[in-house]
Design a protein around this motif. Structure first.
Motif, PDB file in Angstrom:
ATOM      1  N   UNK A 166      -3.750  -4.864  -2.286  1.00  0.00           N
ATOM      2  CA  UNK A 166      -3.830  -3.406  -2.263  1.00  0.00           C
ATOM      3  C   UNK A 166      -2.633  -2.747  -2.926  1.00  0.00           C
ATOM      4  N   UNK A 167      -1.440  -3.266  -2.630  1.00  0.00           N
ATOM      5  CA  UNK A 167      -0.227  -2.701  -3.214  1.00  0.00           C
ATOM      6  C   UNK A 167      -0.211  -2.898  -4.726  1.00  0.00           C
ATOM      7  N   UNK A 168      -0.615  -4.068  -5.200  1.00  0.00           N
ATOM      8  CA  UNK A 168      -0.668  -4.329  -6.637  1.00  0.00           C
ATOM      9  C   UNK A 168      -1.690  -3.412  -7.308  1.00  0.00           C
ATOM     10  N   UNK A 169      -2.826  -3.210  -6.638  1.00  0.00           N
ATOM     11  CA  UNK A 169      -3.841  -2.306  -7.179  1.00  0.00           C
ATOM     12  C   UNK A 169      -3.293  -0.890  -7.299  1.00  0.00           C
ATOM     13  N   UNK A 170      -2.642  -0.423  -6.242  1.00  0.00           N
ATOM     14  CA  UNK A 170      -2.164   0.965  -6.222  1.00  0.00           C
ATOM     15  C   UNK A 170      -1.122   1.197  -7.308  1.00  0.00           C
ATOM     16  N   UNK A 171      -0.116   0.317  -7.403  1.00  0.00           N
ATOM     17  CA  UNK A 171       0.934   0.551  -8.401  1.00  0.00           C
ATOM     18  C   UNK A 171       0.400   0.355  -9.817  1.00  0.00           C
ATOM     19  N   UNK A 172      -0.508  -0.612  -9.992  1.00  0.00           N
ATOM     20  CA  UNK A 172      -1.065  -0.822 -11.324  1.00  0.00           C
ATOM     21  C   UNK A 172      -1.917   0.350 -11.777  1.00  0.00           C
ATOM     22  N   UNK A 173      -2.754   0.851 -10.885  1.00  0.00           N
ATOM     23  CA  UNK A 173      -3.644   1.946 -11.255  1.00  0.00           C
ATOM     24  C   UNK A 173      -2.893   3.272 -11.353  1.00  0.00           C
TER      25      UNK A 173
ATOM     26  N   UNK B 263       1.054   1.096   4.124  1.00  0.00           N
ATOM     27  CA  UNK B 263       1.822   2.220   3.593  1.00  0.00           C
ATOM     28  C   UNK B 263       1.941   3.205   4.760  1.00  0.00           C
ATOM     29  N   UNK B 264       2.805   4.210   4.666  1.00  0.00           N
ATOM     30  CA  UNK B 264       2.990   5.124   5.806  1.00  0.00           C
ATOM     31  C   UNK B 264       1.673   5.676   6.347  1.00  0.00           C
ATOM     32  N   UNK B 265       1.537   5.678   7.675  1.00  0.00           N
ATOM     33  CA  UNK B 265       0.271   6.021   8.317  1.00  0.00           C
ATOM     34  C   UNK B 265      -0.114   7.489   8.130  1.00  0.00           C
ATOM     35  N   UNK B 266       0.829   8.369   7.813  1.00  0.00           N
ATOM     36  CA  UNK B 266       0.460   9.781   7.647  1.00  0.00           C
ATOM     37  C   UNK B 266      -0.481   9.972   6.444  1.00  0.00           C
ATOM     38  N   UNK B 267      -0.594   8.960   5.587  1.00  0.00           N
ATOM     39  CA  UNK B 267      -1.508   9.024   4.448  1.00  0.00           C
ATOM     40  C   UNK B 267      -2.951   8.685   4.849  1.00  0.00           C
TER      41      UNK B 267
ATOM     42  N   UNK C 153       9.096  -4.789  -3.417  1.00  0.00           N
ATOM     43  CA  UNK C 153       9.435  -3.646  -2.565  1.00  0.00           C
ATOM     44  C   UNK C 153       8.330  -3.389  -1.547  1.00  0.00           C
ATOM     45  N   UNK C 154       7.071  -3.437  -2.000  1.00  0.00           N
ATOM     46  CA  UNK C 154       5.954  -3.242  -1.083  1.00  0.00           C
ATOM     47  C   UNK C 154       5.843  -4.344  -0.057  1.00  0.00           C
ATOM     48  N   UNK C 155       6.049  -5.594  -0.493  1.00  0.00           N
ATOM     49  CA  UNK C 155       6.010  -6.721   0.445  1.00  0.00           C
ATOM     50  C   UNK C 155       7.135  -6.605   1.465  1.00  0.00           C
ATOM     51  N   UNK C 156       8.315  -6.199   0.992  1.00  0.00           N
ATOM     52  CA  UNK C 156       9.441  -6.021   1.912  1.00  0.00           C
ATOM     53  C   UNK C 156       9.178  -4.945   2.943  1.00  0.00           C
ATOM     54  N   UNK C 157       8.526  -3.848   2.519  1.00  0.00           N
ATOM     55  CA  UNK C 157       8.187  -2.787   3.461  1.00  0.00           C
ATOM     56  C   UNK C 157       7.255  -3.319   4.542  1.00  0.00           C
ATOM     57  N   UNK C 158       6.262  -4.108   4.142  1.00  0.00           N
ATOM     58  CA  UNK C 158       5.305  -4.637   5.120  1.00  0.00           C
ATOM     59  C   UNK C 158       5.982  -5.610   6.084  1.00  0.00           C
TER      60      UNK C 158
ATOM     61  N   UNK D 153      -5.376   3.701  -0.971  1.00  0.00           N
ATOM     62  CA  UNK D 153      -4.200   4.097  -0.188  1.00  0.00           C
ATOM     63  C   UNK D 153      -4.606   4.468   1.232  1.00  0.00           C
ATOM     64  N   UNK D 154      -5.745   5.134   1.377  1.00  0.00           N
ATOM     65  CA  UNK D 154      -6.255   5.469   2.709  1.00  0.00           C
ATOM     66  C   UNK D 154      -6.489   4.202   3.530  1.00  0.00           C
TER      67      UNK D 154
END
Length: 323
Positions: free
Chosen positions: A3-10, A210-214, A309-314, A201-202
């Protein structure tokens, strides 16, 4: 990671499409402001519901196909009388780098992200992916052949190859029409990308990747408006800071990594969930590894850093959750 790779790539693909739109639609010196305005306008459309998104998509697709048909028609008509510049000598690295950099605008992933808003997605989405892929292959092939037959090596590095094709075919009067069509095609791709990233992202926000407020969905328009707005802001920042080639390389890295993980996940499917033989997933994963190795080093390095960075956040979120 998928998901993270998809989001940053797109997201990088969105920036590339916005810049491509501006290259056709904006006068010299106004490309960046026009690209920013396009992102803001389409994000606004997305915030008012998927039915408006679908209607605008239909209009843009019809406009782009009409313009491409005009360019291809004149291209094949002038092919016999033209003397195109010879193409540069092909290398294995160059041949592989072409599909690597073209991996970001694939139709299947954008369709799949709309599963939550589609009636009978188990039947509708596979059918739509097959039709979209077949249509894209036909259009890409016809346009590519027409451009090469008329322009040859001059097509490489051109910012508006379809307009150059008309100039070479003594059909410059049609150039404004093709510019509008090319701009519409870029806007259509940008609209579909923004829509798909918002839904992905949802889904990730619901799992706290990713942050839950999204994860909030607007009660009136039934779309993830917070995610749509945040993505638009990031895309605009990339448009302001990066160039088109850098955005394409970064986008391709994220998308190819996403495809690699998707193939690995599909390889483990069993029972009724499996649609295709495992050999296809093995071939797909190997193809992703080969293609990603041909991307520019800088784009791959930045992409790898953002993925980490995304993996570290998770990892941090999981540790704090279970502490």
């Amino acid at each position: 990671m998928a998901g993270w790779s998809f989001v940053i790539g797109k997201i990088a693909s969105c920036a590339a499409m916005a810049m491509t739109f501006a290259a056709y639609a904006a006068p010299a010196g106004w490309q960046v402001p026009v690209a920013v305005a396009a992102v803001a306008a389409l994000a606004t459309v997305n915030c008012f519901g998927v039915t408006r998104t679908a209607l605008l998509t239909r209009i843009l697709v019809v406009c782009s196909l009409l313009g491409l048909a005009i360019a291809v028609g004149f291209g094949f008509g002038a092919a016999s009388a033209s003397t195109p510049t010879p193409l540069p000598d092909a290398t294995a690295y160059g041949v592989l780098q072409g599909p690597a950099c073209c991996s970001s605008p694939s139709p299947g992933t954008r369709i799949a992200t709309m599963g939550e808003e589609v009636v009978d997605p188990a039947k509708t989405i596979p059918r739509a992916i097959g039709l979209a892929l077949a249509g894209a292959v036909v259009v890409y092939t016809l346009v590519g052949i027409a451009v090469i037959l008329v322009l040859g090596g001059d097509a490489i590095g051109s910012t508006a190859p379809l307009v150059d094709l008309l100039d070479a075919a003594d059909a410059s009067a049609w150039a404004p029409v093709v510019r509008v069509a090319a701009a519409a095609a870029s806007l259509g791709a940008l609209l579909a990308l923004l829509t798909g990233i918002g839904r992905t992202t949802l889904a990730m926000a619901r799992e706290s990747d990713v942050p839950r407020f999204l994860a909030t969905i607007d009660e009136r328009h039934h779309v993830p408006q917070r995610a749509e707005i945040m993505i638009a802001v990031i895309v605009i920042a990339i448009v302001l800071l990066a160039d088109l080639r850098g955005a394409i390389g970064f986008s391709s890295f994220g998308v190819l990594l996403y495809y690699l993980i998707a193939n690995a996940a599909a390889f483990r499917q069993t029972g009724p969930a499996r649609r295709y033989p495992r050999a296809l997933q093995v071939l797909g994963a190997l193809g992703c590894l080969v293609l990603v190795s041909t991307l520019p080093i800088l784009a791959s390095s930045i992409g790898a850093g953002v993925v980490l960075l995304g993996v570290g956040y998770r990892m941090l979120r999981l540790r704090l959750t279970h502490a």
